[in-house]
Motif scaffolding. Structure first.
Motif, PDB file in Angstrom:
ATOM      1  N   THR A 121       0.960  -1.339   0.013  1.00 45.54           N
ATOM      2  CA  THR A 121      -0.281  -0.057  -0.077  1.00 45.54           C
ATOM      3  C   THR A 121       0.817   0.814  -0.516  1.00 45.54           C
ATOM      4  O   THR A 121       0.306   2.715  -0.025  1.00 45.54           O
ATOM      5  CB  THR A 121      -0.973  -0.270   1.226  1.00 45.54           C
TER       6      THR A 121
ATOM      7  N   LYS B 210       5.499  10.671  -6.583  1.00 45.26           N
ATOM      8  CA  LYS B 210       5.539   9.998  -7.429  1.00 45.26           C
ATOM      9  C   LYS B 210       4.960  10.776  -8.547  1.00 45.26           C
ATOM     10  O   LYS B 210       4.975  10.038 -10.283  1.00 45.26           O
ATOM     11  CB  LYS B 210       5.046   8.868  -7.640  1.00 45.26           C
TER      12      LYS B 210
ATOM     13  N   GLU C 297       2.758   4.266  -0.847  1.00 44.65           N
ATOM     14  CA  GLU C 297       2.687   4.781  -2.198  1.00 44.65           C
ATOM     15  C   GLU C 297       4.540   6.266  -2.104  1.00 44.65           C
ATOM     16  O   GLU C 297       3.945   6.828  -0.772  1.00 44.65           O
ATOM     17  CB  GLU C 297       1.462   5.756  -2.718  1.00 44.65           C
ATOM     18  N   SER C 298       4.646   6.486  -3.123  1.00 42.43           N
ATOM     19  CA  SER C 298       5.761   7.343  -3.139  1.00 42.43           C
ATOM     20  C   SER C 298       4.968   9.035  -2.975  1.00 42.43           C
ATOM     21  O   SER C 298       4.416   9.330  -3.478  1.00 42.43           O
ATOM     22  CB  SER C 298       6.679   7.485  -4.391  1.00 42.43           C
TER      23      SER C 298
END
Length: 92
Positions: free
Chosen positions: A77, A83, A79-80
């Motif tokens: 789960t 991103k 997330e960068s």
């Protein structure tokens, strides 16, 4: 002497401590990263982002990653935070 082009790398081997690294760019900009360290003197195995010293450890790490164990609990789960940022060549 070695000439490198864009996105290439060179390794200076043990025993070349008196070697010189010379960067010539003419009018072009250049960015370089120079790293050094002691030799591992042990085997190196890699698969994707995993780098370990035995095939067994590599398989265990990949299995842990797939199962979300041993430090990979949030990997599915995660997330960068950056991103959606684009690489801006002139900003570096």
């Amino acid at each position: 002497d070695k000439t490198l082009t864009k996105l290439q790398f060179a390794v200076m081997e043990k025993g070349e401590s008196d070697s010189t690294l010379l960067l010539k760019t003419g009018t072009d900009k250049v960015r370089a990263i120079v790293l050094s360290g002691q030799p591992l003197n042990e085997p190196v195995f890699n698969y994707g982002p995993f780098v370990l010293s035995s095939q067994e450890d590599l398989q265990k790490a990949f299995s842990d990653y797939q199962r979300g164990k041993n430090g990979f609990e949030n990997a599915a789960t995660w997330e960068s935070k950056i991103k959606n940022k684009r690489y801006e060549r002139d900003s570096l």
